[in-house]
Scaffold this active site. Sequence first.
Site, PDB file in Angstrom:
ATOM      1  N   CYS A   1      -2.994   1.580   9.486  1.00  0.00           N
ATOM      2  CA  CYS A   1      -3.962   0.538   9.090  1.00  0.00           C
ATOM      3  C   CYS A   1      -5.021   0.276  10.152  1.00  0.00           C
ATOM      4  CB  CYS A   1      -3.248  -0.780   8.816  1.00  0.00           C
ATOM      5  SG  CYS A   1      -1.737  -0.646   7.866  1.00  0.00           S
TER       6      CYS A   1
ATOM      7  N   HIS B   1       0.841  -1.195   0.000  1.00  0.00           N
ATOM      8  CA  HIS B   1       0.000   0.000   0.000  1.00  0.00           C
ATOM      9  C   HIS B   1       0.878   1.248   0.000  1.00  0.00           C
ATOM     10  CE1 HIS B   1      -3.430  -2.389   2.089  1.00  0.00           C
ATOM     11  NE2 HIS B   1      -3.766  -2.181   0.836  1.00  0.00           N
TER      12      HIS B   1
END
Length: 263
Positions: free
Chosen positions: A254, A166
């Site tokens: 996250c 990511h």
Amino acid sequence: MDWLFDVVIVRPPGESYKNCVSTNPERLSIDVNLAKKQHREYVKILKENWIEVIELEPLERYPDSVFVQDTAVVGVKSNLAILSRFGEPSRRGEEESIGKVLRKEGFEIKRIEEPGTLEGGDVLVTDVGIVFVGLSQRTNIEGIKQLVNFFLKLKVVSVPISKIFHLLSGVSYLGSKTIAISPQVVDVSYFGGFKLIQIPEDELYANNMLYLGEKRVLLPEGYPKTEEKLRREGFKPITVNVSEFWKGDGGVTCLNLPFYNVL
């Protein structure tokens, strides 16, 4: 105030977290009880820094559901919540329970539709009208196009990445047009006009950091060079032990789903 958000959703890890999707060689040594303890500490730090935290129940059916950031992109100004379509097929469905919570919070719900994929961990929000989106293993060009159509007033910049899952594993926005970046995994040329703080190459994991406003930055503990570099730039590092989430290929960003005041 330079707060990008002051409300977040979190979801503690369930017993199933040990089965999460991870490439980390230490994945098999995940200690779920320790992960739960670390998550409680993480939530405590957010609250101590004036972030309102909406705490959900664990979602045992989805081992990765503690990484709640990936489920949606939420904008307070637009009153829009864009539910993700996961690039990782085993996680599809996680976004449904988040959608219910966001609807209760009064957001209009939109979705990334097939064949688009988009995960929140690829979306870097700034307060200057620009959003950077990682074109990655998890987010495709069709997903990015759909996001553009939901936020027409914003400039959306697509950033190809291949060495990390990511975008937010290699870039963080720290307010005041300042970005922490790891040039070995993200091409710095996409970030012209921003002040760049380069994170030491051997401390890449520290680049998954969370800006809490007013120069406060939450980052994983154990990265002294990065802490020192941030201090020299006038930031106030706050550290938290997230070893069990590192093993699950996750990090400090996250573990929460922010309601962005600037979207």
